[in-house]
Design an enzyme around this catalytic site. Structure first.
Site, PDB file in Angstrom:
ATOM      1  N   GLY A   1       0.593  -1.270   0.006  1.00 49.82           N
ATOM      2  CA  GLY A   1       0.199   0.069  -0.077  1.00 49.82           C
ATOM      3  C   GLY A   1       0.852   1.294   0.057  1.00 49.82           C
ATOM      4  CB  SER A   2       2.700   3.234  -1.096  1.00 53.59           C
ATOM      5  OG  SER A   2       3.577   4.468  -0.939  1.00 53.59           O
ATOM      6  NE  ARG A   3       0.986  10.881  -2.820  1.00 57.32           N
ATOM      7  CZ  ARG A   3       0.834  12.046  -2.301  1.00 57.32           C
ATOM      8  NH1 ARG A   3       0.487  12.034  -1.089  1.00 57.32           N
ATOM      9  NH2 ARG A   3       1.456  13.041  -2.506  1.00 57.32           N
TER      10      ARG A   3
END
Length: 216
Positions: A185-187
């Site tokens: 999970g991240s961006r």
């Protein structure tokens, strides 16, 4: 098909689950409890497998277009001052990835890698306003003779504790090919020329290697 970054974790998880199955089958005598634990272990294995999946994407190579580097949801579209490389105003498009998204990072455009840098940092939640500047991150700039320079930045989040970046200066970037991987999970932020035409909207879901983010 699974990404190479997951091979070791998948093997360890599989051995762990099988070992637990054998242990539980011999130790836990209560049927409903044994079944419940086994279901939870299977669910854990399935989550690991889906996280490291690497589905084939059909990228249409186009030097006039920037494609999404990752799967996820568009959470930022705005004009900003990019401080690290350009040191001037750019259009920023950010894509947030949840733990259930495919986490392969792909080159948003083809060309020559002219900048690649890793920054250690914090693990603020990925949507935090300061995450782009304070979290662990990598910055990659690809120069395309038609489109110009495109920067994409992998940003670690509260769950993502490891960023993998394959891009090296002077590499030949192929649009849609693997540029790296972010675990759990991240961006990813894109910084584009001001005269680019944004083709996505806020909260739109995008697919890495396929969805057109902008064109020129």
């Amino acid at each position: 098909m699974f990404h190479k970054e997951g091979y070791k974790i998948i093997l360890i998880t599989f051995v762990f689950v099988v070992g637990c199955f054998l242990l539980i089958d011999n130790v836990v005598q209560i049927t409903w409890l044994r079944t419940s634990i086994m279901i939870l272990l299977l669910f854990f294995l399935v989550m690991i497998l889906q996280f490291f999946r690497n589905p084939k994407r059909h990228t249409k190579l186009n030097d006039h277009q920037v494609i999404s580097p990752v799967d996820g949801k568009v959470v930022v579209i705005e004009e900003v001052f990019e401080k690290e490389y350009f040191k001037e105003k750019r259009l920023q498009v950010s894509v947030f990835m949840s733990p259930v998204n495919v986490h392969v990072t792909r080159y948003p455009i083809g060309g020559n890698v002219i900048f690649s840098k890793y920054h250690p940092g914090k693990y603020l939640v990925a949507w935090h306003p300061k995450a782009s500047e304070e979290n662990e991150r990598t910055t990659v700039v690809v120069e395309n003779p038609t489109y110009g320079k495109v920067l994409h930045r992998q940003i670690a989040g509260a769950l993502a504790k490891r960023i993998v970046n394959y891009a090296k200066v002077n590499d030949k970037a192929i649009q849609g090919a693997d540029s790296g991987f972010i675990k759990f999970g991240s961006r990813v932020d894109l910084f584009l020329p001001l005269d680019t035409n944004i083709k996505v909207q806020l909260n739109q879901k995008v697919r890495g290697g396929e969805t057109v983010i902008a064109e020129k």
